[in-house]
Write an enzyme that holds these catalytic residues in place. Structure first.
Site, mmCIF file in Angstrom:
data_model
loop_
_atom_site.group_PDB
_atom_site.id
_atom_site.type_symbol
_atom_site.label_atom_id
_atom_site.label_comp_id
_atom_site.label_asym_id
_atom_site.label_seq_id
_atom_site.Cartn_x
_atom_site.Cartn_y
_atom_site.Cartn_z
ATOM 1 N N ASP A 148 -19.385 35.586 26.383
ATOM 2 C CA ASP A 148 -18.636 35.286 25.165
ATOM 3 C C ASP A 148 -19.389 35.754 23.917
ATOM 4 O OD1 ASP A 148 -16.425 33.734 23.904
ATOM 5 O OD2 ASP A 148 -18.087 32.580 23.072
ATOM 6 N N GLU A 155 -17.643 40.439 26.053
ATOM 7 C CA GLU A 155 -16.641 40.377 24.985
ATOM 8 C C GLU A 155 -17.196 41.201 23.827
ATOM 9 O OE1 GLU A 155 -16.131 36.967 22.525
ATOM 10 O OE2 GLU A 155 -14.109 37.554 21.966
HETATM 11 C C1 GLC Z 1 -14.745 34.162 21.796
HETATM 12 C C2 GLC Z 1 -13.659 33.480 22.570
HETATM 13 C C3 GLC Z 1 -12.879 32.619 21.620
HETATM 14 C C4 GLC Z 1 -13.808 31.585 21.026
HETATM 15 C C5 GLC Z 1 -15.009 32.245 20.387
HETATM 16 C C6 GLC Z 1 -16.095 31.255 20.101
HETATM 17 O O1 GLC Z 1 -14.260 35.040 20.863
HETATM 18 O O2 GLC Z 1 -12.870 34.408 23.234
HETATM 19 O O3 GLC Z 1 -11.775 32.009 22.227
HETATM 20 O O4 GLC Z 1 -13.121 30.827 20.078
HETATM 21 O O5 GLC Z 1 -15.583 33.218 21.220
HETATM 22 O O6 GLC Z 1 -16.723 30.856 21.286
#
Ligand code: GLC
Length: 566
Positions: A228, A288
């Site tokens: 993440d 991500e």
């Molecule tokens: C990422 C996740 C999102 C979350 C953020 C903070 O972007 O996909 O859903 O709110 O991280 O953890």
């Protein structure tokens, strides 16, 4: 001692019902298991509710493993299911080594894992690396005093002056990225909500503790992690102010270039070391990564011979919010040439569903098939989002007081938050779409009456059956698994066409992205296929059987997939 253990483990491997593909992590072509797997992201709150309290759970997921297997999915990525105050619906973790009671227990997790293994499926977890919950015991200790054991596990600084944060950085969820804590008179940094304090990755103890978390889950059977928010792991140690850009954002804050608190080079060292741990467990790391160009993408694969993320998500692809063959061609070519294994995603829990982003309001179902025909046949690994396969639509809250996602309240009405893309999976046309007998935590959209698993299973022309057909094809056609990507008819503004060529064979994919009928023709001699004919594999709105490639007629939003030979 070792000698006597080895034969037993070999025997166990041979006898285990979990052998076959689980063990075959590299194929004859040298591909790793994750290169041929289809991944499926599921949001545990919304997938299936086994105890009928309106919130999905792990036993619910276990009960749907047959459905997922039958669909053609190989690996499940489960968004955070760890104990959490749920401020950011699990992305605020208060204990990395347990399951939130709302979703079940570790025993339920093991049951789900066992069920997945029996079906030759893998489980990937979401690793929230950048921050913890403010209720995590590390943070509770950290905030207790300036000399606390965990003080330096987070980013604490003095303000610039009375009521003035250390610098101008803004939270991506709105307003200052610093919160003052009166106990110690300092400010702590959070790129996301104040309830999500950033970990201090410059502290080696943080790295060790977090890497150990991954080891603990590997030992429990998980096959990797989706990492993440990795772009935000590090901050400039001097805390330089970020450049301010013209205009304001949806929260009324000035636009900002996050130059000093995102995408710092130090991130790559951490990821390379995390990769070493993953490699010891035959695991995959999916990032991500909001890469903006090929250079950034290459860095995440691992620059200068280093190994980093096997699957940085190509989220650039998701920014093509229109059916534009030239735009898609450009994005595919970028990812295809980056030197790593491409990853294709068209929807997730942070973005409005692809059904709405690409749909024109009139032909959304055929368009959903066009998009499936695209991301499931490209060279690389697709990551599906639950409900894409039945054409689930976004269901944004109608009133501010119904919003669950805090950014929807801060940003209302410009930004209604992410509830719309997180609604319960639509299993049938019964109440609450068969998700739960209790009122679900988010309401299902009216289209659940027609777009649900039960109804679509019966209809051979449904989006669901289209997905199943393409996924089945993907698993058995070597050209779709291994073949190179060759763009065709590159100046066509309406029809996106490409070949997946492998050894003596190839699969042709033709996608009419326009609302008008189109005629296309292909001369595949330069690519080594002089036959001028194709044998149809999947066709919707296009000819079937043996097809002449000199003139292929396509209805609006048609998908044609055919096999060509020498
Ligand atoms: C990422 C996740 C999102 C979350 C953020 C903070 O972007 O996909 O859903 O709110 O991280 O953890």
């Amino acid at each position: 001692m070792l000698r006597s253990i080895a034969p037993v483990s070999v025997l166990l491997t041979l006898l285990s019902p979990f052998t076959t593909a689980q063990q075959k992590s590299i194929d004859a072509e040298g591909h790793q298991w994750w290169q041929h797997a289809v991944f499926y992201e599921l949001y545990p709150r919304s997938f299936a509710d086994s105890d009928n309290n309106g919130i999905g759970d792990l036993n619910g997921i276990t009960s749907k493993l047959d459905y997922l297997k039958d669909l053609g999915v190989d690996a499940l990525w489960i968004t955070p299911c760890f104990p959490s105050p749920q401020v950011d619906f699990g992305y605020d973790v208060s204990d990395y080594q347990n399951i939130d009671p709302m979703y079940g227990t570790l025993a339920d997790f093991d049951k789900m894992m066992g069920g997945a293994k029996q079906r030759d499926m893998r489980i990937i977890l979401d690793f929230v690396m950048n921050h913890t919950s403010d209720q995590h015991k590390w943070f509770l200790d950290s905030k207790s005093s300036k000399t606390a054991q965990y003080r330096d596990w987070y980013v604490w600084r003095d303000g610039k002056g009375q009521n003035q944060p250390p610098n101008d950085w803004l939270s991506t969820f709105g307003h200052a990225a610093w919160t003052f804590d009166p106990t110690t008179g300092q400010w702590y940094y959070h790129f996301f909500y104040a309830e999500q304090p950033d970990l201090n990755w410059r502290n080696p103890a943080v790295e060790k503790a977090m890497f150990d978390v991954t080891r603990w889950w590997y030992d429990r059977g998980v096959s990797g992690f989706r990492l993440d928010a990795v772009d935000t792991l590090f901050e400039d140690p001097k805390l330089k102010d970020n450049p301010i850009l013209p205009g304001t954002n949806q929260y009324g804050d000035p636009n900002m270039d996050n130059k000093y608190n995102t995408k710092l080079p130090e991130i790559h060292g951490v990821l390379q070391r995390l990769r070493k741990v993953a490699d010891e467990h035959d695991a995959v790391l999916i990032g991500e990564t909001w890469t903006k160009d090929i250079a950034e993408l290459k860095n995440y694969y691992g620059a200068h011979g280093s190994k980093e993320l096997q699957m940085p998500m190509d989220l650039m692809f998701m920014t093509v919010d229109k059916l534009s063959p030239p735009e898609f061609r450009r994005q595919i070519a970028t990812v295809d040439s980056a030197g790593g294994w491409p990853v294709f995603v068209i929807s997730n829990h942070d973005k409005p569903r692809s059904y709405n982003r690409y749909g024109d309001g009139q032909h959304n179902d055929p368009i959903a098939k066009v998009m499936a025909g695209l991301y499931l046949t490209l060279r690389g690994t697709p990551i599906m989002y639950y409900g894409e396969e039945i054409g689930m639509e976004n269901n944004d809250p109608k009133r501010k007081e119904d919003v669950q996602d805090p950014i929807g309240r801060t940003g209302w009405p410009k930004d209604k938050g992410r509830d719309g893309e997180r609604t319960p999976m639509q299993w049938s046309d019964s109440e609450n779409a068969g998700f739960s007998t209790a009122a679900p935590w988010l309401p299902v959209p009216p289209s659940y009456k027609t777009h649900n698993v039960e109804e679509e299973s019966k209809d051979p022309n449904s989006i669901l059956n289209f997905y199943k057909n393409v996924l089945a094809l993907r698993h058995k056609e070597p050209a779709l698994l291994e073949g190179e990507y060759i763009a065709l008819n590159e100046s066509d503004p309406n029809v996106l066409s490409y070949l997946r060529r492998y050894k003596n064979g190839a699969v042709l994919v033709v996608l009419n992205m326009s609302s008008a009928p189109q005629k296309v023709s292909f001369n595949l001699k330069p690519q080594g296929f002089g036959g001028a004919k194709a044998t149809t594999l999947v066709s919707t709105g296009a000819p079937t059987g043996e097809v002449n490639l000199s003139e292929l007629s396509l209805e609006p939003f048609a998908v044609y997939i055919g096999k060509v030979s020498k």
